[in-house]
Design a protein around this motif. Structure first.
Motif, PDB file in Angstrom:
ATOM      1  N   VAL A  38       0.848  -1.192   0.000  1.00  0.00           N
ATOM      2  CA  VAL A  38       0.000   0.000   0.000  1.00  0.00           C
ATOM      3  C   VAL A  38       0.880   1.236   0.000  1.00  0.00           C
ATOM      4  CG1 VAL A  38      -1.875  -1.169   1.209  1.00  0.00           C
ATOM      5  CG2 VAL A  38      -0.144   0.066   2.527  1.00  0.00           C
ATOM      6  N   SER A  39       0.347   2.336  -0.535  1.00  0.00           N
ATOM      7  CA  SER A  39       1.039   3.613  -0.510  1.00  0.00           C
ATOM      8  C   SER A  39       0.829   4.278   0.845  1.00  0.00           C
ATOM      9  CB  SER A  39       0.531   4.514  -1.625  1.00  0.00           C
ATOM     10  OG  SER A  39      -0.823   4.857  -1.419  1.00  0.00           O
ATOM     11  N   ARG A  40       1.521   5.395   1.035  1.00  0.00           N
ATOM     12  CA  ARG A  40       1.412   6.081   2.323  1.00  0.00           C
ATOM     13  C   ARG A  40      -0.005   6.592   2.568  1.00  0.00           C
ATOM     14  NH1 ARG A  40       5.160  11.180   2.817  1.00  0.00           N
ATOM     15  NH2 ARG A  40       3.675  11.879   1.228  1.00  0.00           N
ATOM     16  N   ARG A  41      -0.621   7.115   1.519  1.00  0.00           N
ATOM     17  CA  ARG A  41      -1.983   7.622   1.671  1.00  0.00           C
ATOM     18  C   ARG A  41      -2.955   6.495   2.021  1.00  0.00           C
ATOM     19  NH1 ARG A  41      -5.293  11.402   3.377  1.00  0.00           N
ATOM     20  NH2 ARG A  41      -7.207  11.582   2.136  1.00  0.00           N
ATOM     21  N   ALA A  42      -2.814   5.336   1.358  1.00  0.00           N
ATOM     22  CA  ALA A  42      -3.690   4.201   1.676  1.00  0.00           C
ATOM     23  C   ALA A  42      -3.446   3.696   3.092  1.00  0.00           C
ATOM     24  CB  ALA A  42      -3.475   3.088   0.664  1.00  0.00           C
ATOM     25  N   HIS A  43      -2.201   3.740   3.548  1.00  0.00           N
ATOM     26  CA  HIS A  43      -1.895   3.304   4.906  1.00  0.00           C
ATOM     27  C   HIS A  43      -2.551   4.236   5.922  1.00  0.00           C
ATOM     28  CE1 HIS A  43       0.537   2.597   8.543  1.00  0.00           C
ATOM     29  NE2 HIS A  43       0.679   1.360   8.074  1.00  0.00           N
ATOM     30  N   GLN A  44      -2.580   5.534   5.630  1.00  0.00           N
ATOM     31  CA  GLN A  44      -3.219   6.470   6.548  1.00  0.00           C
ATOM     32  C   GLN A  44      -4.720   6.236   6.625  1.00  0.00           C
ATOM     33  OE1 GLN A  44      -2.056  10.273   4.982  1.00  0.00           O
ATOM     34  NE2 GLN A  44       0.013  10.183   5.873  1.00  0.00           N
ATOM     35  N   MET A  45      -5.305   5.683   5.547  1.00  0.00           N
ATOM     36  CA  MET A  45      -6.752   5.420   5.545  1.00  0.00           C
ATOM     37  C   MET A  45      -7.091   4.065   6.152  1.00  0.00           C
ATOM     38  SD  MET A  45      -7.705   7.005   1.803  1.00  0.00           S
ATOM     39  CE  MET A  45      -9.463   6.927   2.098  1.00  0.00           C
ATOM     40  N   GLY A  46      -6.083   3.327   6.644  1.00  0.00           N
ATOM     41  CA  GLY A  46      -6.347   2.084   7.357  1.00  0.00           C
ATOM     42  C   GLY A  46      -6.116   0.823   6.563  1.00  0.00           C
ATOM     43  N   VAL A  47      -5.709   0.917   5.307  1.00  0.00           N
ATOM     44  CA  VAL A  47      -5.475  -0.279   4.486  1.00  0.00           C
ATOM     45  C   VAL A  47      -4.142  -0.895   4.898  1.00  0.00           C
ATOM     46  CG1 VAL A  47      -5.318  -1.190   2.150  1.00  0.00           C
ATOM     47  CG2 VAL A  47      -6.791   0.782   2.622  1.00  0.00           C
ATOM     48  N   ARG A  48      -4.134  -2.207   5.108  1.00  0.00           N
ATOM     49  CA  ARG A  48      -2.925  -2.895   5.544  1.00  0.00           C
ATOM     50  C   ARG A  48      -2.675  -4.109   4.640  1.00  0.00           C
ATOM     51  NH1 ARG A  48      -2.957   1.179   7.821  1.00  0.00           N
ATOM     52  NH2 ARG A  48      -2.674   1.624  10.061  1.00  0.00           N
ATOM     53  N   PRO A  49      -1.415  -4.486   4.443  1.00  0.00           N
ATOM     54  CA  PRO A  49      -1.123  -5.717   3.696  1.00  0.00           C
ATOM     55  C   PRO A  49      -1.763  -6.924   4.378  1.00  0.00           C
ATOM     56  CG  PRO A  49       0.854  -4.388   3.929  1.00  0.00           C
ATOM     57  CD  PRO A  49      -0.181  -3.742   4.796  1.00  0.00           C
ATOM     58  N   GLY A  50      -2.295  -7.829   3.571  1.00  0.00           N
ATOM     59  CA  GLY A  50      -2.988  -9.003   4.083  1.00  0.00           C
ATOM     60  C   GLY A  50      -4.493  -8.877   4.035  1.00  0.00           C
ATOM     61  N   MET A  51      -5.022  -7.665   3.891  1.00  0.00           N
ATOM     62  CA  MET A  51      -6.467  -7.490   3.778  1.00  0.00           C
ATOM     63  C   MET A  51      -6.976  -8.037   2.457  1.00  0.00           C
ATOM     64  SD  MET A  51      -7.304  -3.685   5.252  1.00  0.00           S
ATOM     65  CE  MET A  51      -7.214  -3.305   6.984  1.00  0.00           C
ATOM     66  N   ARG A  52      -8.283  -8.254   2.395  1.00  0.00           N
ATOM     67  CA  ARG A  52      -8.918  -8.626   1.141  1.00  0.00           C
ATOM     68  C   ARG A  52      -9.234  -7.370   0.337  1.00  0.00           C
ATOM     69  NH1 ARG A  52      -7.636 -13.270  -0.159  1.00  0.00           N
ATOM     70  NH2 ARG A  52      -9.435 -13.359  -1.565  1.00  0.00           N
ATOM     71  N   ARG A  53      -9.467  -7.556  -0.951  1.00  0.00           N
ATOM     72  CA  ARG A  53      -9.771  -6.440  -1.844  1.00  0.00           C
ATOM     73  C   ARG A  53     -11.017  -5.684  -1.377  1.00  0.00           C
ATOM     74  NH1 ARG A  53      -9.023  -5.885  -7.712  1.00  0.00           N
ATOM     75  NH2 ARG A  53     -10.462  -4.289  -8.468  1.00  0.00           N
ATOM     76  N   SER A  54     -12.057  -6.434  -0.970  1.00  0.00           N
ATOM     77  CA  SER A  54     -13.298  -5.781  -0.546  1.00  0.00           C
ATOM     78  C   SER A  54     -13.085  -4.930   0.693  1.00  0.00           C
ATOM     79  CB  SER A  54     -14.375  -6.838  -0.302  1.00  0.00           C
ATOM     80  OG  SER A  54     -13.917  -7.779   0.666  1.00  0.00           O
ATOM     81  N   GLY A  55     -12.303  -5.429   1.634  1.00  0.00           N
ATOM     82  CA  GLY A  55     -12.035  -4.648   2.835  1.00  0.00           C
ATOM     83  C   GLY A  55     -11.254  -3.379   2.536  1.00  0.00           C
ATOM     84  N   ALA A  56     -10.273  -3.460   1.603  1.00  0.00           N
ATOM     85  CA  ALA A  56      -9.510  -2.271   1.242  1.00  0.00           C
ATOM     86  C   ALA A  56     -10.393  -1.229   0.572  1.00  0.00           C
ATOM     87  CB  ALA A  56      -8.352  -2.665   0.329  1.00  0.00           C
ATOM     88  N   LEU A  57     -11.346  -1.678  -0.271  1.00  0.00           N
ATOM     89  CA  LEU A  57     -12.235  -0.734  -0.946  1.00  0.00           C
ATOM     90  C   LEU A  57     -13.209  -0.091   0.035  1.00  0.00           C
ATOM     91  CD1 LEU A  57     -13.012  -2.599  -4.292  1.00  0.00           C
ATOM     92  CD2 LEU A  57     -11.687  -0.507  -3.979  1.00  0.00           C
ATOM     93  N   MET A  58     -13.579  -0.793   1.081  1.00  0.00           N
ATOM     94  CA  MET A  58     -14.448  -0.183   2.078  1.00  0.00           C
ATOM     95  C   MET A  58     -13.732   0.939   2.819  1.00  0.00           C
ATOM     96  SD  MET A  58     -16.451  -3.446   3.732  1.00  0.00           S
ATOM     97  CE  MET A  58     -17.205  -2.367   4.952  1.00  0.00           C
TER      98      MET A  58
END
Length: 488
Positions: A38-58
């Motif tokens: 994930v990029s820095r911006r995605a990390h700030q929004m709570g996205v973490r490696p290991g998540m599913r695609r649906s969880g990251a989009l939420m």
């Protein structure tokens, strides 16, 4: 002294698919519907490696999803390996996104291990990647230090102390035994080394012991060195339609890093390079725009070529935005040895003067920077012509045009001789001219262009010196004098 640099590329999927991962752009790299990076911006929004695609989009609905492509990652790793060849000819692939560099023989050339590490990091930056360096007397030890976040251990004793503190999860064969190791309290490599070797071999396999022995210098290491291809051609796909010359220059610099490593691996110097700017495909297809740079003197340094590329790209008018770059080295020659002169030449070396000429050609155009080219004719006004710098002048041609017995020649030759007046049977040019040399007879030309002249050095009353000649016309009693040159 045997010394290795372990180079571990961090965030490789992001840097391959999301070149602006460090900016405020929300990007996610997926592998089999799972989040890999994930990029820095995605990390700030709570996205973490290991998540599913649906969880990251939420969590990040505006995130840009990129599917991982191992082939492109291998190409990126190969590009880095090609660039590292400029520091050592012994580059080997490591486990994962890593490289191993045997730099023991390169330390003196590059001024020590610290400066060499800075140069490696600078090359990585120009290539658009980030990496962590580990330095150790063994290849496996350098790789472990790099994977652990970097470190430097120049002797085996300090390396063994550093290995004691590293986590056991760094060893790939032990990752599937992580739960068992946590259960027995074996968290570091130091704890692992204190376990009985026969029992560890039965439980985890002999590969673990081989890695540990190689890291400590107790077992030999075998590597498959990277071989540079016989010819150079590298391609870079741009992330968008680019018409900005500064962005194109940055992409060309990434390709130049690879070319520099290829030249050093083969001990070559380049005489001509070609940069192809690829445009849109399909219905609006446009042929690539070629950009050729001819060097007056072969070089293998990228800084001078970057200056020439910058000058040429600033003057280039693109017919359409570029979507890709291709760099080729169609003309190379063996690398010239270093100069063996004890003292530097005053006023700059010949290499520095050639670089100045090449910058002038790139800025003014080849048709506006010319050099003298001798011609096989004894008539002074036709014994020379002006040609572009890239045309080679042979020393034999220059020697053939030297005047016999090293007779003096004027510093300024008039484009057309000036007829002189005669006063009291002497030529006149502002004042009476007095001959101060014997005659030099020049007879040249074919058929109707035959010239027969007697040249003299004449002195005026102001003590200025002139190059004059007396025209000899067979069958004519008229004597005509002409001014042809001025001495400095």
């Amino acid at each position: 002294m045997r010394l290795w640099i372990g180079l571990y590329l961090t965030r490789l999927p992001l840097e391959v698919f999301c070149p602006n991962w460090s900016a405020d752009q929300c990007s996610v790299v997926l592998e089999q519907e799972g989040v890999l990076a994930v990029s820095r911006r995605a990390h700030q929004m709570g996205v973490r490696p290991g998540m599913r695609r649906s969880g990251a989009l939420m969590l990040a609905p505006e995130a840009r999803m990129h599917e991982r492509a191992p082939q492109q990652e291998q190409e990126a790793l190969h590009a880095v390996a090609m660039a590292m060849l400029q520091y050592t000819p012994q580059v080997a692939p490591g486990d994962g996104a890593s490289l191993l560099l045997d730099v023991g023989a390169s330390l003196r050339l590059f001024g020590g291990i610290r400066r060499l590490c800075r140069l490696v990091q600078e090359s990585l930056r120009k290539l658009g990647f980030t990496g962590v360096l580990g330095v150790a007397p063994t290849a496996r030890g350098a790789w472990l230090l790099a994977c652990a976040g970097g470190g430097r251990a120049l002797k085996l004793e300090s390396l063994q102390r550093a290995l004691q503190r590293l986590p056991v999860a760094l060893l790939p064969p032990l990752q599937r035994h992580q739960r068992w190791l946590d259960g027995i309290g074996c968290l570091s490599i130091g704890d692992l080394l204190r376990l009985p070797r026969p029992g560890l071999q039965r439980r985890c396999g002999g590969e673990v012991l081989e890695m540990l022995d190689a890291a400590q210098g107790l077992a030999p290491e075998m590597h498959q060195w990277l071989a540079a291809p016989p010819s150079f051609r590298a391609r870079l796909e741009l992330f968008g339609r680019i018409d900005n010359t500064d962005l194109l220059l940055a992409g060309a610099c990434r390709l130049l890093q690879q070319m520099t490593g290829w030249l050093c691996a083969h001990q070559f110097a380049v005489l001509r390079i070609r940069l192809l700017l690829e445009h849109e495909r399909g219905r609006a297809a446009c042929p690539p725009t070629p950009l050729d740079i001819v060097l007056a003197e072969a070089t293998w340094r990228e800084d001078h070529i970057v200056r020439l590329l910058k000058e040429r790209l600033a003057k280039l008018e693109l017919p359409a935005p570029a979507i890709g770059l291709v760099l080729e080295a169609p003309e190379v020659e063996p690398m010239a040895p270093l100069s063996d002169s004890l003292f530097p030449e005053p006023g700059g070396s010949p290499q520095e003067r050639q670089r100045l000429f090449e910058v002038l050609v790139a800025r003014l155009g080849a048709e506006n920077v010319l050099q003298a080219f001798p011609k096989a004719d004894h008539r002074p006004e036709v014994a020379n012509r002006w040609v572009p710098l890239h045309e080679k002048v042979r020393p034999a041609d220059v020697a053939a045009q030297l005047p016999p017995r090293n007779l003096p020649r004027p510093a300024f030759l008039l484009p057309k001789p000036i007829a002189l007046l005669l006063r009291d049977h002497r030529p006149y040019y502002g004042s009476r001219l007095r001959m101060v040399s014997t005659a030099e007879r020049i007879e040249a030309g074919w058929w109707s262009q035959t010239q027969s002249r007697d040249y003299f050095i004449a002195e005026g009353e102001d003590h200025a010196y002139y190059w004059v000649y007396r025209e000899r016309s067979p069958g004519s009693e008229d004597i005509r004098w002409f001014l042809h040159g001025l001495f400095a």
